[in-house]
Design an enzyme around this catalytic site. Structure first.
Site, PDB file in Angstrom:
ATOM      1  N   SER A  21      24.083  32.488  49.540  1.00 28.82           N
ATOM      2  CA  SER A  21      22.839  31.757  49.300  1.00 28.82           C
ATOM      3  C   SER A  21      21.945  31.857  50.524  1.00 28.82           C
ATOM      4  O   SER A  21      22.334  32.406  51.555  1.00 28.82           O
ATOM      5  CB  SER A  21      23.128  30.283  48.978  1.00 28.82           C
ATOM      6  OG  SER A  21      23.781  29.653  50.075  1.00 28.82           O
ATOM      7  N   GLY A  22      20.736  31.300  50.410  1.00 30.33           N
ATOM      8  CA  GLY A  22      19.835  31.190  51.544  1.00 30.33           C
ATOM      9  C   GLY A  22      19.482  32.511  52.183  1.00 30.33           C
ATOM     10  O   GLY A  22      19.323  33.536  51.518  1.00 30.33           O
ATOM     11  N   ASP A  42      31.628  34.703  52.204  1.00 29.20           N
ATOM     12  CA  ASP A  42      31.206  33.317  52.020  1.00 29.20           C
ATOM     13  C   ASP A  42      32.377  32.526  51.449  1.00 29.20           C
ATOM     14  O   ASP A  42      33.331  33.118  50.923  1.00 29.20           O
ATOM     15  CB  ASP A  42      30.006  33.228  51.070  1.00 29.20           C
ATOM     16  CG  ASP A  42      29.169  31.971  51.289  1.00 29.20           C
ATOM     17  OD1 ASP A  42      29.685  30.865  51.032  1.00 29.20           O
ATOM     18  OD2 ASP A  42      28.011  32.084  51.725  1.00 29.20           O
ATOM     19  N   ASP A  66      37.223  31.157  54.369  1.00 29.81           N
ATOM     20  CA  ASP A  66      36.813  30.130  55.315  1.00 29.81           C
ATOM     21  C   ASP A  66      36.885  30.753  56.711  1.00 29.81           C
ATOM     22  O   ASP A  66      37.969  31.101  57.195  1.00 29.81           O
ATOM     23  CB  ASP A  66      37.765  28.935  55.217  1.00 29.81           C
ATOM     24  CG  ASP A  66      37.432  27.819  56.188  1.00 29.81           C
ATOM     25  OD1 ASP A  66      36.558  28.014  57.059  1.00 29.81           O
ATOM     26  OD2 ASP A  66      38.072  26.757  56.092  1.00 29.81           O
ATOM     27  N   TYR A 158      24.425  19.624  65.646  1.00 35.20           N
ATOM     28  CA  TYR A 158      23.787  20.892  65.303  1.00 35.20           C
ATOM     29  C   TYR A 158      23.252  21.579  66.553  1.00 35.20           C
ATOM     30  O   TYR A 158      23.461  22.785  66.752  1.00 35.20           O
ATOM     31  CB  TYR A 158      22.659  20.649  64.302  1.00 35.20           C
ATOM     32  CG  TYR A 158      22.104  21.923  63.711  1.00 35.20           C
ATOM     33  CD1 TYR A 158      22.808  22.617  62.729  1.00 35.20           C
ATOM     34  CD2 TYR A 158      20.875  22.428  64.120  1.00 35.20           C
ATOM     35  CE1 TYR A 158      22.309  23.785  62.178  1.00 35.20           C
ATOM     36  CE2 TYR A 158      20.368  23.595  63.581  1.00 35.20           C
ATOM     37  CZ  TYR A 158      21.092  24.266  62.612  1.00 35.20           C
ATOM     38  OH  TYR A 158      20.592  25.430  62.078  1.00 35.20           O
ATOM     39  N   LYS A 162      24.434  25.200  68.113  1.00 35.92           N
ATOM     40  CA  LYS A 162      23.502  26.317  68.200  1.00 35.92           C
ATOM     41  C   LYS A 162      23.258  26.742  69.648  1.00 35.92           C
ATOM     42  O   LYS A 162      23.080  27.933  69.924  1.00 35.92           O
ATOM     43  CB  LYS A 162      22.196  25.952  67.498  1.00 35.92           C
ATOM     44  CG  LYS A 162      22.344  25.852  65.977  1.00 35.92           C
ATOM     45  CD  LYS A 162      22.879  27.151  65.394  1.00 35.92           C
ATOM     46  CE  LYS A 162      22.945  27.136  63.879  1.00 35.92           C
ATOM     47  NZ  LYS A 162      23.394  28.439  63.324  1.00 35.92           N
ATOM     48  N   VAL A 191      12.658  27.760  57.785  1.00 35.25           N
ATOM     49  CA  VAL A 191      12.872  28.662  56.653  1.00 35.25           C
ATOM     50  C   VAL A 191      13.369  27.834  55.464  1.00 35.25           C
ATOM     51  O   VAL A 191      14.299  27.030  55.595  1.00 35.25           O
ATOM     52  CB  VAL A 191      13.877  29.770  56.998  1.00 35.25           C
ATOM     53  CG1 VAL A 191      14.074  30.712  55.806  1.00 35.25           C
ATOM     54  CG2 VAL A 191      13.395  30.555  58.216  1.00 35.25           C
ATOM     55  N   THR A 193      15.468  27.384  53.069  1.00 32.28           N
ATOM     56  CA  THR A 193      16.749  27.811  52.515  1.00 32.28           C
ATOM     57  C   THR A 193      17.506  26.693  51.814  1.00 32.28           C
ATOM     58  O   THR A 193      18.467  26.958  51.102  1.00 32.28           O
ATOM     59  CB  THR A 193      17.658  28.347  53.627  1.00 32.28           C
ATOM     60  OG1 THR A 193      17.911  27.278  54.562  1.00 32.28           O
ATOM     61  CG2 THR A 193      17.009  29.517  54.349  1.00 32.28           C
TER      62      THR A 193
END
Length: 282
Positions: A21-22, A42, A66, A158, A162, A191, A193
């Protein structure tokens, strides 16, 4: 400095994580249009199956896994090498998000996101690197984030993950600088997504409040995933070390260079609703 050799993607393999996805799916579609062979990775079996059926061309494979499972990643690398003799690119799009401030988050919640965003990226990169070293030219593209440039309030897990992916990417680039493998980082901003809606939030947050914060964050997204995918693929083909996607990413990049300790002041107001996970719904 010698000009870096471009990748010729037609008939050669790119591995894409988060492909169901995305941005991962859009990157797969863009590379498929260019004639690449794809190894799509995925956890979402249904999404991978649908994407695999949609893509044109031959030689594509799908792998449900995973990326935080070390043994499974090792087996994945063996399976990919068996089906794809020339792995010349890896694009890591897999990742998730987590809402909540430090008083709301548990250590388990923060560790989970670090496992997904950082260790999943490190795991697949380390596993595929031997195969990529055998190619005359290869490139690794890691999707970082605008929050790998600037760390906002309300996004500690997050931002930690990152910034760590950014550090891993830059250190790996330096380790491999005399090899045939180059390494690059993509810093997307805004974005569309759906990652924020599919992500997690601290269990201590009222779900309605979390939904409000996620909606406020999503309302700030302006770049279409297909447009971002073209930039990501071009960065990979041209083996770029650092690419910003979106006006906000370019602005934040400049802001953090100009005022590395005070960049939060101009960012606070536009993000105020997206980082508010405490004010009750009235």
């Amino acid at each position: 400095m010698a000009r870096m050799q471009r990748l010729e993607v037609h008939g050669r393999t790119t591995v894409i994580t988060g492909a169901a996805s995305g941005m991962g799916a859009e990157v797969a579609r863009e590379l498929g249009r260019r004639g690449a062979r794809l190894a799509l990775v995925d956890r979402d079996a249904d999404g991978l199956s649908a994407l695999g059926a949609e893509l044109t061309g031959t030689g594509h494979t799908t792998h449900v896994i995973d990326l935080t499972d070390d043994g499974a990643v090792s087996a994945l690398a063996t399976a990919i090498e068996a089906s794809h003799p020339h792995v010349q690119a890896l694009i890591t799009c897999a990742g998730s998000s987590m809402l909540g401030d430090i008083s709301q988050l548990t250590m388990a919640e923060m560790r989970w996101l670090m496992d997904v965003n950082l260790w999943g990226t490190v795991n697949i990169t380390q596993a595929l690197l031997p195969a990529m070293r055998r190619e005359p030219a290869a490139h690794i593209t890691h999707l970082v984030s605008i929050y790998g440039l600037a760390a906002p309030a309300g996004r500690i897990p997050y931002a930690m993950s990152k910034f760590a992916v950014r550090g891993f990417t830059e250190s790996l680039r330096h380790e491999l600088e005399r090899s045939t493998v180059s390494v690059g980082a993509i810093y997307p901003a805004g974005v569309k997504t759906g990652i924020i809606g599919r992500g997690r939030y601290a269990a201590a947050i009222d779900p309605a409040v979390a939904d409000r914060a996620a909606a406020a964050q999503a309302a700030m997204y302006h770049t279409e995933p297909a447009d971002a995918a073209v930039r990501i693929v071009e960065a990979t083909v041209r083996r770029k070390p650092r690419v910003m996607i979106g006006r906000e990413a370019r602005l934040v990049d400049v802001l953090t260079r100009v005022t590395p300790t005070r960049y939060w002041a101009p960012m606070r107001r536009p993000l105020r609703e997206a980082i508010d996970t405490t004010t009750p719904i009235r």
